[in-house]
Design a protein around this motif. Structure first.
Motif, PDB file in Angstrom:
ATOM      1  N   ALA A 162       0.852  -1.241   0.004  1.00 22.99           N
ATOM      2  CA  ALA A 162       0.049   0.191   0.216  1.00 22.99           C
ATOM      3  C   ALA A 162       0.777   1.147  -0.134  1.00 22.99           C
ATOM      4  O   ALA A 162       0.595   2.163  -0.760  1.00 22.99           O
ATOM      5  N   ILE A 163       1.776   1.290   0.955  1.00 19.76           N
ATOM      6  CA  ILE A 163       2.651   2.549   0.980  1.00 19.76           C
ATOM      7  C   ILE A 163       3.508   2.464  -0.176  1.00 19.76           C
ATOM      8  O   ILE A 163       3.906   3.614  -0.446  1.00 19.76           O
ATOM      9  N   ASP A 164       4.076   1.525  -0.743  1.00 14.36           N
ATOM     10  CA  ASP A 164       5.051   1.542  -2.083  1.00 14.36           C
ATOM     11  C   ASP A 164       4.171   2.113  -3.067  1.00 14.36           C
ATOM     12  O   ASP A 164       4.632   3.005  -3.726  1.00 14.36           O
ATOM     13  N   SER A 186       1.841  -0.514   8.930  1.00  7.56           N
ATOM     14  CA  SER A 186       2.956  -1.834   9.346  1.00  7.56           C
ATOM     15  C   SER A 186       4.155  -1.928   8.042  1.00  7.56           C
ATOM     16  O   SER A 186       4.965  -2.869   8.311  1.00  7.56           O
ATOM     17  N   ALA A 187       4.107  -0.915   7.538  1.00 10.27           N
ATOM     18  CA  ALA A 187       5.199  -0.839   6.253  1.00 10.27           C
ATOM     19  C   ALA A 187       6.530  -0.274   6.776  1.00 10.27           C
ATOM     20  O   ALA A 187       6.389   0.089   8.118  1.00 10.27           O
ATOM     21  N   HIS A 188       7.461  -0.488   5.884  1.00 11.39           N
ATOM     22  CA  HIS A 188       8.840  -0.180   6.344  1.00 11.39           C
ATOM     23  C   HIS A 188       8.836   1.329   7.003  1.00 11.39           C
ATOM     24  O   HIS A 188       8.407   2.050   6.172  1.00 11.39           O
ATOM     25  N   GLU A 189       9.599   1.633   7.952  1.00 11.43           N
ATOM     26  CA  GLU A 189       9.592   3.089   8.407  1.00 11.43           C
ATOM     27  C   GLU A 189      10.092   3.980   7.269  1.00 11.43           C
ATOM     28  O   GLU A 189       9.533   4.983   7.059  1.00 11.43           O
ATOM     29  N   ALA A 190      11.214   3.727   6.490  1.00  4.72           N
ATOM     30  CA  ALA A 190      11.883   4.497   5.451  1.00  4.72           C
ATOM     31  C   ALA A 190      10.834   4.725   4.585  1.00  4.72           C
ATOM     32  O   ALA A 190      10.830   5.895   4.078  1.00  4.72           O
ATOM     33  N   GLU A 194       9.145   8.474   3.235  1.00  3.57           N
ATOM     34  CA  GLU A 194       9.147   8.665   1.725  1.00  3.57           C
ATOM     35  C   GLU A 194       7.765   9.133   1.408  1.00  3.57           C
ATOM     36  O   GLU A 194       7.721  10.090   0.757  1.00  3.57           O
ATOM     37  N   ALA A 195       6.858   8.425   1.803  1.00  2.00           N
ATOM     38  CA  ALA A 195       5.340   8.838   1.587  1.00  2.00           C
ATOM     39  C   ALA A 195       5.002  10.041   1.922  1.00  2.00           C
ATOM     40  O   ALA A 195       4.372  10.831   1.548  1.00  2.00           O
ATOM     41  N   LEU A 196       5.258  10.453   3.183  1.00  2.00           N
ATOM     42  CA  LEU A 196       4.941  11.569   4.098  1.00  2.00           C
ATOM     43  C   LEU A 196       5.756  12.813   3.444  1.00  2.00           C
ATOM     44  O   LEU A 196       5.223  13.769   3.083  1.00  2.00           O
ATOM     45  N   ALA A 197       7.077  12.515   2.951  1.00  2.00           N
ATOM     46  CA  ALA A 197       7.699  13.553   2.421  1.00  2.00           C
ATOM     47  C   ALA A 197       7.339  14.016   1.099  1.00  2.00           C
ATOM     48  O   ALA A 197       7.384  14.917   0.375  1.00  2.00           O
ATOM     49  N   ALA A 198       6.481  12.919   0.323  1.00  2.00           N
ATOM     50  CA  ALA A 198       5.958  13.306  -0.825  1.00  2.00           C
ATOM     51  C   ALA A 198       4.502  13.659  -0.958  1.00  2.00           C
ATOM     52  O   ALA A 198       3.947  14.111  -1.802  1.00  2.00           O
ATOM     53  N   GLY A 199       4.261  14.013   0.248  1.00  2.00           N
ATOM     54  CA  GLY A 199       2.805  14.919   0.560  1.00  2.00           C
ATOM     55  C   GLY A 199       1.375  13.580   0.540  1.00  2.00           C
ATOM     56  O   GLY A 199       0.392  14.130   0.384  1.00  2.00           O
ATOM     57  N   VAL A 200       1.816  12.438   0.705  1.00  2.00           N
ATOM     58  CA  VAL A 200       0.941  11.540   0.889  1.00  2.00           C
ATOM     59  C   VAL A 200       0.197  11.701   2.242  1.00  2.00           C
ATOM     60  O   VAL A 200       0.597  11.868   3.410  1.00  2.00           O
TER      61      VAL A 200
END
Length: 349
Positions: A162-164, A186-190, A194-200
């Protein structure tokens, strides 16, 4: 009269496909049987996802990787059957008989089980009428990123897939929102960072509770979500809905009473890093095989496959070399190498 194969591989994912190549390399008469209509296994779920962690291989899309695996598997002309589900194996003297759900029988001196996590079915969104949108804008996998260009996208799920997808789609979609029923993803922290930095936009403790159709009732236009802690809900317009709740795995492979193989977690076969199981003549490779030190990556799958095939070779021919000869010295490649070199010289000229 039925042909008897040296090895029959059950499963056409990465483990099974590489096993087919390697068993041909070791001179074994090989059959591969896959229950789905397509070869490729779980990688088929992520055709556009880039795979980075294969040694010495540049990043490659899932679709391209599958095509390369299939081409490699066919190097030594194994018999390949798709759309054939093996559900029962029995032993008669020194031969295994594999029974398919279609009523066919397959005969083999050894069996290599490479069914991974089993037949993969996505966990569906449990809302009334959700299934009718699967032909339009409700997705359980991402087949093409192009569809999501400049779209408002909502993703239900908090795992790696989902996060990918959220990260990838954030580069092309208008907006991407992730809703997840638990407190933390439950996804990998990194990947989360990355998702948060991308504005998700990520909303935990939140689930999709209602889908509202557009005017002609063919696609989802509105999605209603509710926060389980605050009990507050909202409805928003959306273009595409992706559900990533994991998969239901079915692997109803059964054996006659003479065959006993211990399992881990009632599913995975316990065995050795050599691919051997407790049943002489039955071997395993890939995700289905459990042993201490297991590497759950594609590179580990390929090592599993090679080890299992080497074990099969010495099981059938006790005086054979324990390991296959490296490709640069292997007679099986001499003619193929010559053909490739000649083709290259012609292109250069």
């Amino acid at each position: 009269m039925q042909q008897i194969y040296d090895v029959t591989i059950i499963g056409g994912g990465p483990a099974g496909l590489y096993s087919a190549f390697y068993s041909g390399l070791r001179g074994l008469k090989t059959k591969l049987i896959e229950s789905q209509q397509q070869l490729g296994g779980k990688v088929l779920l992520y055709p556009e996802k880039l795979i980075w962690d294969i040694g010495g291989h540049p990043p490659v899309s899932g679709d391209q990787f599958v095509q390369q695996l299939i081409a490699q598997a066919k190097t030594f002309d194994p018999t390949i059957l798709t759309g054939t589900k093996i559900d029962f194996i029995e032993r008669q003297d020194d031969i295994f008989i594999l029974h398919s759900a279609q009523g066919d029988q397959h005969y083999s001196k050894t069996v290599l089980i490479a069914v991974g996590g089993g037949i993969i079915n996505p966990q569906k969104l449990t809302l009334d009428g959700a299934e009718k949108y699967e032909m339009t804008n409700l997705h359980y996998t991402v087949q093409s990123y192009q569809r999501f260009v400049d779209k408002d996208v909502i993703i239900s799920g908090g795992g790696n897939a989902a996060i990918d997808w959220a990260v990838e789609l954030s580069r092309i979609a208008k907006n991407v929102t992730v809703v997840y029923r638990k407190d933390t993803l439950s996804a990998h922290e990194a990947t989360i960072q990355e998702a948060l930095a991308a504005g998700v936009q990520i909303e935990c403790n939140t689930t999709i509770t209602k889908l509202t159709a557009n005017a002609d009732k063919t696609a989802i236009q509105l999605v209603t979500c509710e926060n389980s802690k605050t009990k507050q809900s909202y409805t928003r317009q959306i273009d595409e809905v992706i559900v990533s709740h994991g998969y239901n795995c079915e692997a109803s492979l059964e054996f006659d009473q003479a065959i006993t193989i211990p399992k881990k977690d009632d599913y995975y076969f316990e065995g050795k890093a050599t691919g051997e199981t407790a049943q002489p003549g039955i071997f395993a490779a890939g995700d289905i095989l459990a042993f201490e030190g297991k590497i759950h990556l594609l590179l580990g799958t390929f090592q599993d496959a090679a080890n299992a095939v080497n074990s099969i070779k010495t099981f059938l021919e006790p005086t054979a070399y324990r390991h296959g000869i490296v490709s640069s010295h292997n007679e099986a490649f001499k003619e193929k190498n010559r053909s490739i070199i000649e083709k290259h010289l012609i292109q250069v000229k």
